[in-house]
Design an enzyme around this catalytic site. Structure first.
Site, PDB file in Angstrom:
ATOM      1  N   SER A   8       2.944   5.716  -3.290  1.00  0.00           N
ATOM      2  CA  SER A   8       3.774   6.606  -3.932  1.00  0.00           C
ATOM      3  C   SER A   8       3.775   6.426  -5.689  1.00  0.00           C
ATOM      4  O   SER A   8       4.026   7.454  -6.035  1.00  0.00           O
ATOM      5  CB  SER A   8       5.366   5.856  -3.466  1.00  0.00           C
ATOM      6  OG  SER A   8       5.531   5.823  -2.174  1.00  0.00           O
ATOM      7  N   SER A  44       0.717  -1.339   0.000  1.00  0.00           N
ATOM      8  CA  SER A  44      -0.075  -0.018   0.085  1.00  0.00           C
ATOM      9  C   SER A  44       0.744   1.245  -0.083  1.00  0.00           C
ATOM     10  O   SER A  44       0.498   2.288  -0.588  1.00  0.00           O
ATOM     11  CB  SER A  44      -0.901  -0.043   1.142  1.00  0.00           C
ATOM     12  OG  SER A  44      -0.138   0.301   2.291  1.00  0.00           O
ATOM     13  N   ASP A  45       2.171   1.125   0.774  1.00  0.00           N
ATOM     14  CA  ASP A  45       3.069   2.314   0.652  1.00  0.00           C
ATOM     15  C   ASP A  45       3.350   2.603  -0.846  1.00  0.00           C
ATOM     16  O   ASP A  45       3.463   3.582  -1.171  1.00  0.00           O
ATOM     17  CB  ASP A  45       4.073   2.061   1.407  1.00  0.00           C
ATOM     18  CG  ASP A  45       3.863   2.109   2.974  1.00  0.00           C
ATOM     19  OD1 ASP A  45       3.122   2.887   3.498  1.00  0.00           O
ATOM     20  OD2 ASP A  45       4.488   1.285   3.512  1.00  0.00           O
ATOM     21  N   MET A  46       3.898   1.465  -1.286  1.00  0.00           N
ATOM     22  CA  MET A  46       4.473   1.627  -2.648  1.00  0.00           C
ATOM     23  C   MET A  46       3.561   2.085  -3.930  1.00  0.00           C
ATOM     24  O   MET A  46       3.758   2.882  -4.672  1.00  0.00           O
ATOM     25  CB  MET A  46       5.145   0.275  -3.033  1.00  0.00           C
ATOM     26  CG  MET A  46       6.145  -0.508  -2.065  1.00  0.00           C
ATOM     27  SD  MET A  46       7.615   0.538  -1.611  1.00  0.00           S
ATOM     28  CE  MET A  46       8.602  -0.245  -2.920  1.00  0.00           C
TER      29      MET A  46
END
Lengths: 409, 409
Positions: free
Chosen positions: A177, A172-174
């Protein structure tokens, strides 16, 4: 304050980067890889918390390196009035501001949305948070694992007979981004037309939800929640991992033509004459019987032989690579998906490469990972501060050390 | 040929979209969501193969809907000389061309890279393929499952005691789409500066490799390949799924402060006095013992109670949502992550929403999913072709039906 010109697509775009940990830094690294001048602003004492996390080699975090090449580092205490004033001046000459604070934190620094839009009308503000800045959960603490759980991703990831499963990479972070990097550039395209910046926001949950693709469509269309199916595909067979004599081979024929190619290449085209296996519905209904027949054949030869043979026959297939096998793979090397940064006294540091290739303006390593505050003096001098003023800021604790050795260019 | 103006960031950008299936269409949909005029070129007889795949409701594929809103559809036989000539004319007025053929296929249509750059110097060409257009595997057939296997992703996804595991969503397709949308916009930013387009390429494998993040860093730093750890984190504890009285709750304290908050909220702060649990290294070494202690407490109350209580205490936590729970969630609804398209005779069709939110120029549904060839006449008329010329193209089979009923605007 100007960095050396780059040859990237985003040359001339200055990014003020207030982000830390993963989701923001991965985004701003993408911008830096493509030529933007990224000024990473860090707290004076210890900087981005990831500097002290993960495996260190020769005193240097290779985890931090993974997300922070192609940036300059400026230390600044954003809780101090003078720190805020410097941030304000930086924004006057910037194109993009990126932050991943919880909703409202930037406002408490005096940079609420109305102020940002009014005082810096050309600025593109990029923002990542957990759940979005509107809605009942806006103030909840966020974390990748929670976004994986709440987006529905975990409910469809994992073996059929096991529990819902997180993916190990912080998906989810990537994804957030990547979404933000896209949104920032789209807003820059608009700015050329309108002269105005915009506020661009992504949330960890929203990004993963948008990745549910055909699984969401299946749920919408049937009102049934998709089950976990492990490595089997919920709708087609054959598809999945098969047992060669020395390991697994992944095989994914995407339609009947491909299935025919596969069976011909395996020398068992006659299986299609068996009424159970004649069409996809039959193959799904008799999946275990067909799996057994295919594994009996595939088990007679090695993975490498099947991969050569099946690819030659036009059937998508591949080995399940460990990360070592991935980075040792000649294709991955040809694509330069492992890069080495020259980090001076810390030695050469490998990181993953650029997934976006440009023909005229390729991504490049313009600068290695900055030491904490490495560019503080250079950036402040660019704002017109003289040595005495810079020293005073240091003595007041607004900025950190000025003695950071430069890393090589 | 001009579509109605949009209010999106990419208003005025025309995209010629030759892609099919998932990876390309998801990218061009992102461009269309943000206001680009996307012309989807499809083979005259059946169009994009996904039109006939997945669950259909009232004769309409909701899988196709998931990836094809905000586009116009033009049928064109690109194997015919007249079809190629029309494509050429479209490119003269376009800003972006996107394709996801195997490497070399576009060149066989007369549009090799040198020709594209020479004849359409302002055009941004976006491209997705399996492995990249250079290297030993460039001609291999590609597929999401194979990219998941070969990127190393599967090697770290799945339970500790199970086999390497694919993720159900086609991650490599979706990630490549996002990377390409970013790259295309970055190239458009450069075009404003240089007047020149570029060729932007992403590959299914390369995108997923770039997502390996700290797992790649860990491998580089230790020379040990990361093991699968299921829902447990390889480096911190507590973290993972815990057993409430009526289901699982995901909890992810990210540092010692958070762990203290968690234990205080659970009423067992004294566990930190136990030498086994006093620091993260100890907690990792005695993970099962601590898990048992925590589950004994968490099992006494319901998921919803813990989520309220722990969030109030500032500990990241959440329920593991099925896709139904995800789309029913008030936060997800507040973020409009489920949209409904008005597909006329096919009724209202839900799809996932926009993960990138813009303040001044928000993404919007400008048009629903086009019927096959719905805009053929409009687009060709915009090129200056009269009714007789269009009818002649139809009679020759260069374009498909001209009688497609329009879907509502």
């Amino acid at each position: 304050m100007q960095a050396s010109p780059t040859t990237g697509s985003l040359e001339g775009i200055r990014v003020i980067d207030l982000t830390r940990v993963i989701s923001g830094p991965f985004c701003t690294q993408m911008l830096g890889d493509h030529g933007a001048d990224v000024i990473k602003i860090e707290p004076p004492q210890h900087g981005d918390v990831v500097r002290s996390q993960g495996n260190k080699v020769r005193g240097f975090s290779w985890y931090f390196a993974q997300f922070n090449r192609n940036k300059r580092s400026l230390t600044l205490d954003l809780r101090s009035a003078r720190g805020k004033a410097i941030l304000w001046r930086l924004l006057e000459e910037a194109d993009v501001l990126v932050e991943n604070f919880r909703p409202g934190v930037l406002g408490k620094m005096g940079l609420d949305d109305a102020t940002l839009r009014e005082r810096f009308p050309r600025l593109v503000v990029g923002r990542i948070n957990g759940f979005g800045s509107e809605g009942p959960y806006r103030d909840r603490p966020a974390y990748d694992f929670i976004a994986q759980a709440m987006s529905g991703f975990m409910s469809v990831n994992g073996p059929a007979d096991g529990e819902p499963m997180r993916a190990a990479p912080p998906l989810s972070d990537m994804v957030a981004s990547q979404n933000l990097a896209f949104g920032i550039c789209a807003a820059l395209v608009r700015r050329e037309r309108t002269g105005r910046g915009d506020i661009v926001e992504t949330a960890l949950t929203n990004g993963l939800i948008s990745m549910m693709g055909y699984l969401a469509a299946e749920y919408f269309a049937t009102d049934q929640v998709p089950a976990r199916t492990g490595n089997d595909h919920p709708m087609v067979y054959p598809y999945g991992l098969f047992k060669a004599s020395d390991g697994d081979v992944a095989i994914a024929p995407s339609n009947d033509t491909m299935v025919e190619r596969l069976l011909r290449a395996l020398g068992c085209l006659e299986l299609l004459d068996d009424a159970r296996f004649a069409d996809n519905a039959g193959r799904m209904a008799h999946r275990e019987a067909l799996r057994e027949r295919l594994n009996a054949i595939i088990g007679t030869r090695r993975v490498a032989e099947w991969i050569e043979h099946l690819n030659a026959a036009g059937v998508p297939c591949g080995r399940v690579h460990s990360l070592r096998e991935t980075f040792d793979d000649p294709q991955v090397q040809a694509q330069q998906m492992r890069l080495e940064l020259d980090q001076g006294e810390h030695g050469r540091v490998p990181t993953t490469g650029f997934p976006v290739k440009m023909s005229e303006a390729p991504a490049a390593v313009y600068r290695p990972v900055p030491a904490l505050g490495e560019h503080t003096r250079e950036i402040l001098a660019g704002l017109g501060l003289d040595d005495a003023a810079i020293q005073a800021l240091h003595d007041e604790g607004v900025i950190g050390t000025l003695d950071t050795p430069a890393t090589p260019r």
